[in-house]
Design an enzyme around this catalytic site. Sequence first.
Site, PDB file in Angstrom:
ATOM      1  N   LYS A 165       0.831  -1.219   0.000  1.00 17.24           N
ATOM      2  CA  LYS A 165       0.000   0.000   0.000  1.00 17.24           C
ATOM      3  C   LYS A 165       0.863   1.266   0.000  1.00 17.24           C
ATOM      4  O   LYS A 165       0.695   2.146  -0.838  1.00 17.24           O
ATOM      5  CB  LYS A 165      -0.925   0.049   1.221  1.00 17.24           C
ATOM      6  CG  LYS A 165      -1.863  -1.124   1.359  1.00 17.24           C
ATOM      7  CD  LYS A 165      -2.753  -0.980   2.576  1.00 17.24           C
ATOM      8  CE  LYS A 165      -2.011  -0.922   3.897  1.00 17.24           C
ATOM      9  NZ  LYS A 165      -1.387  -2.174   4.317  1.00 17.24           N
ATOM     10  N   ARG A 208      -9.329   0.820   8.882  1.00 19.64           N
ATOM     11  CA  ARG A 208      -8.785  -0.492   9.223  1.00 19.64           C
ATOM     12  C   ARG A 208      -9.790  -1.373   9.949  1.00 19.64           C
ATOM     13  O   ARG A 208      -9.464  -2.497  10.336  1.00 19.64           O
ATOM     14  CB  ARG A 208      -7.549  -0.315  10.100  1.00 19.64           C
ATOM     15  CG  ARG A 208      -6.262  -0.659   9.370  1.00 19.64           C
ATOM     16  CD  ARG A 208      -5.112  -0.456  10.319  1.00 19.64           C
ATOM     17  NE  ARG A 208      -3.924  -1.147   9.890  1.00 19.64           N
ATOM     18  CZ  ARG A 208      -2.980  -0.611   9.127  1.00 19.64           C
ATOM     19  NH1 ARG A 208      -3.100   0.601   8.679  1.00 19.64           N
ATOM     20  NH2 ARG A 208      -1.910  -1.307   8.819  1.00 19.64           N
ATOM     21  N   ARG A 217      12.061  -6.125   4.884  1.00 23.31           N
ATOM     22  CA  ARG A 217      11.998  -4.761   5.412  1.00 23.31           C
ATOM     23  C   ARG A 217      12.562  -4.712   6.836  1.00 23.31           C
ATOM     24  O   ARG A 217      13.223  -3.747   7.213  1.00 23.31           O
ATOM     25  CB  ARG A 217      10.552  -4.246   5.405  1.00 23.31           C
ATOM     26  CG  ARG A 217      10.465  -2.816   5.916  1.00 23.31           C
ATOM     27  CD  ARG A 217       9.106  -2.208   5.707  1.00 23.31           C
ATOM     28  NE  ARG A 217       8.076  -2.858   6.518  1.00 23.31           N
ATOM     29  CZ  ARG A 217       6.780  -2.602   6.412  1.00 23.31           C
ATOM     30  NH1 ARG A 217       6.353  -1.718   5.539  1.00 23.31           N
ATOM     31  NH2 ARG A 217       5.906  -3.224   7.184  1.00 23.31           N
ATOM     32  N   ARG A 270      12.057  -1.720  11.547  1.00 22.79           N
ATOM     33  CA  ARG A 270      10.827  -1.193  12.157  1.00 22.79           C
ATOM     34  C   ARG A 270      10.442  -2.073  13.336  1.00 22.79           C
ATOM     35  O   ARG A 270      10.422  -3.306  13.211  1.00 22.79           O
ATOM     36  CB  ARG A 270       9.715  -1.177  11.099  1.00 22.79           C
ATOM     37  CG  ARG A 270       9.041   0.152  10.985  1.00 22.79           C
ATOM     38  CD  ARG A 270       8.139   0.186   9.798  1.00 22.79           C
ATOM     39  NE  ARG A 270       6.844  -0.446  10.059  1.00 22.79           N
ATOM     40  CZ  ARG A 270       5.817  -0.368   9.221  1.00 22.79           C
ATOM     41  NH1 ARG A 270       5.931   0.296   8.090  1.00 22.79           N
ATOM     42  NH2 ARG A 270       4.674  -0.954   9.518  1.00 22.79           N
ATOM     43  N   ARG A 323      -0.239  -8.770  13.731  1.00 24.83           N
ATOM     44  CA  ARG A 323      -0.793  -7.818  12.752  1.00 24.83           C
ATOM     45  C   ARG A 323      -1.636  -8.552  11.703  1.00 24.83           C
ATOM     46  O   ARG A 323      -2.665  -8.058  11.270  1.00 24.83           O
ATOM     47  CB  ARG A 323       0.339  -7.034  12.077  1.00 24.83           C
ATOM     48  CG  ARG A 323       0.949  -5.990  13.001  1.00 24.83           C
ATOM     49  CD  ARG A 323       2.274  -5.487  12.495  1.00 24.83           C
ATOM     50  NE  ARG A 323       2.185  -4.828  11.201  1.00 24.83           N
ATOM     51  CZ  ARG A 323       3.242  -4.579  10.426  1.00 24.83           C
ATOM     52  NH1 ARG A 323       4.450  -4.937  10.811  1.00 24.83           N
ATOM     53  NH2 ARG A 323       3.087  -3.970   9.281  1.00 24.83           N
TER      54      ARG A 323
HETATM   55  P1  B4P Z   1       3.848  -1.872   2.364  1.00 24.24           P
HETATM   56  O1  B4P Z   1       2.665  -2.753   2.251  1.00 24.24           O
HETATM   57  O2  B4P Z   1       3.905  -0.694   1.450  1.00 24.24           O
HETATM   58  O3  B4P Z   1       3.859  -1.577   3.902  1.00 24.24           O
HETATM   59  P2  B4P Z   1       3.078  -0.483   4.715  1.00 24.24           P
HETATM   60  O4  B4P Z   1       2.431   0.549   3.855  1.00 24.24           O
HETATM   61  O5  B4P Z   1       4.088  -0.015   5.647  1.00 24.24           O
HETATM   62  O6  B4P Z   1       1.846  -1.208   5.403  1.00 24.24           O
HETATM   63  P3  B4P Z   1       1.716  -1.829   6.820  1.00 24.24           P
HETATM   64  O7  B4P Z   1       0.321  -2.357   6.888  1.00 24.24           O
HETATM   65  O8  B4P Z   1       2.833  -2.799   6.996  1.00 24.24           O
HETATM   66  O9  B4P Z   1       1.909  -0.676   7.914  1.00 24.24           O
HETATM   67  P4  B4P Z   1       1.149   0.678   8.279  1.00 24.24           P
HETATM   68  O10 B4P Z   1       2.180   1.737   8.240  1.00 24.24           O
HETATM   69  O11 B4P Z   1      -0.073   0.909   7.451  1.00 24.24           O
HETATM   70  O12 B4P Z   1       5.242  -2.566   2.036  1.00 24.24           O
HETATM   71  C1  B4P Z   1       5.816  -3.603   2.761  1.00 24.24           C
HETATM   72  C2  B4P Z   1       7.164  -4.028   2.193  1.00 24.24           C
HETATM   73  O13 B4P Z   1       6.997  -4.700   0.963  1.00 24.24           O
HETATM   74  C3  B4P Z   1       8.105  -2.858   1.884  1.00 24.24           C
HETATM   75  O14 B4P Z   1       9.368  -3.146   2.394  1.00 24.24           O
HETATM   76  C4  B4P Z   1       8.169  -2.769   0.372  1.00 24.24           C
HETATM   77  O15 B4P Z   1       9.428  -2.371  -0.115  1.00 24.24           O
HETATM   78  C5  B4P Z   1       7.886  -4.189  -0.041  1.00 24.24           C
HETATM   79  N1  B4P Z   1       7.184  -4.265  -1.317  1.00 24.24           N
HETATM   80  C6  B4P Z   1       6.127  -3.515  -1.695  1.00 24.24           C
HETATM   81  N2  B4P Z   1       5.710  -3.857  -2.941  1.00 24.24           N
HETATM   82  C7  B4P Z   1       6.540  -4.875  -3.342  1.00 24.24           C
HETATM   83  C8  B4P Z   1       6.620  -5.672  -4.551  1.00 24.24           C
HETATM   84  N3  B4P Z   1       5.767  -5.517  -5.577  1.00 24.24           N
HETATM   85  N4  B4P Z   1       7.565  -6.629  -4.604  1.00 24.24           N
HETATM   86  C9  B4P Z   1       8.423  -6.827  -3.575  1.00 24.24           C
HETATM   87  N5  B4P Z   1       8.413  -6.099  -2.431  1.00 24.24           N
HETATM   88  C10 B4P Z   1       7.466  -5.127  -2.313  1.00 24.24           C
HETATM   89  O16 B4P Z   1       0.640   0.449   9.795  1.00 24.24           O
HETATM   90  C11 B4P Z   1       1.511   0.205  10.895  1.00 24.24           C
HETATM   91  C12 B4P Z   1       0.731   0.136  12.217  1.00 24.24           C
HETATM   92  O17 B4P Z   1       0.119   1.439  12.521  1.00 24.24           O
HETATM   93  C13 B4P Z   1      -0.467  -0.822  12.272  1.00 24.24           C
HETATM   94  O18 B4P Z   1      -0.078  -2.152  12.575  1.00 24.24           O
HETATM   95  C14 B4P Z   1      -1.328  -0.183  13.412  1.00 24.24           C
HETATM   96  O19 B4P Z   1      -0.840  -0.530  14.684  1.00 24.24           O
HETATM   97  C15 B4P Z   1      -1.131   1.297  13.217  1.00 24.24           C
HETATM   98  N6  B4P Z   1      -2.192   1.896  12.375  1.00 24.24           N
HETATM   99  C16 B4P Z   1      -2.040   2.424  11.136  1.00 24.24           C
HETATM  100  N7  B4P Z   1      -3.230   2.858  10.659  1.00 24.24           N
HETATM  101  C17 B4P Z   1      -4.159   2.602  11.632  1.00 24.24           C
HETATM  102  C18 B4P Z   1      -5.572   2.792  11.729  1.00 24.24           C
HETATM  103  N8  B4P Z   1      -6.269   3.319  10.716  1.00 24.24           N
HETATM  104  N9  B4P Z   1      -6.209   2.408  12.861  1.00 24.24           N
HETATM  105  C19 B4P Z   1      -5.530   1.886  13.882  1.00 24.24           C
HETATM  106  N10 B4P Z   1      -4.189   1.659  13.857  1.00 24.24           N
HETATM  107  C20 B4P Z   1      -3.497   2.010  12.736  1.00 24.24           C
END
Ligand code: B4P
Length: 192
Positions: free
Chosen positions: A13, A88, A127, A133, A144
């Site tokens: 995402k 979420r 990652r 992280r 998660r």
């Molecule tokens: P991403 O999937 O981009 O990871 P993210 O955006 O950080 O999502 P995530 O769900 O993990 O965390 P978030 O910050 O939303 O990428 C993951 C990895 O994959 C990266 O290293 C990338 O390089 C790699 N990758 C991507 N595409 C690829 C491809 N095509 N091929 C190979 N590799 C690839 O949330 C973190 C925490 O915040 C949550 O657990 C929660 O505690 C809190 N939170 C956030 N929003 C919330 C909400 N609305 N309500 C309550 N808590 C919330």
Amino acid sequence: MRIVLLGAPGSGKGTQAALMVERLGIPHISTGALLRNAAKRGTELGLKAKSIIDRGELVPDEIMSDMIEERLGREDVADGFILDGYPRNLAQAKSLDTMLERLNQPTNEAIQIDVDLDQLVKRIARRAKKEGRSDDTEEVVRNRMRVYHEQTAPVIDYYADRGLLSHVLGDGEVEEVLERILSVLSVNQTST
Ligand code: B4P
């Protein structure tokens, strides 16, 4: 265009949203990034959020809706936004709809990025090595994923029932996934 990006942790995402900004010219709003920034700045909210994030749980809905309402009230979202990480759970989805109705700016598109569990685990492990992280440890990632299946997956049906949902395969090169998303959005896919 007002877009909600959905997908499991590690589905891409944040990665895709960053690329979409360049192609669509609208801002990327990541609740995860907003929370991590607040934690880095050491604000009261940020420190409270950090302990929750580090357990892999969801930050309380009231905190999140205040945060998102403040962000959606800024001028740069006048032409649209890419929302990443919010909503979420169903309560957040309903609260977002109410907020956007009030602003007369309903969601146009919800995109679910589908990636199988093996890939998700591999990506997050990669990652974890690169960025360290604190919520990317094996135990927290497991939690998660559980939270995602129990609380976030129902949001997919919420948007499907409203006729707003498209699924995009998140496997393959980052650019390939981007092209699939742009195609769903009917955006000119010629690379710039
Ligand atoms: P991403 O999937 O981009 O990871 P993210 O955006 O950080 O999502 P995530 O769900 O993990 O965390 P978030 O910050 O939303 O990428 C993951 C990895 O994959 C990266 O290293 C990338 O390089 C790699 N990758 C991507 N595409 C690829 C491809 N095509 N091929 C190979 N590799 C690839 O949330 C973190 C925490 O915040 C949550 O657990 C929660 O505690 C809190 N939170 C956030 N929003 C919330 C909400 N609305 N309500 C309550 N808590 C919330």
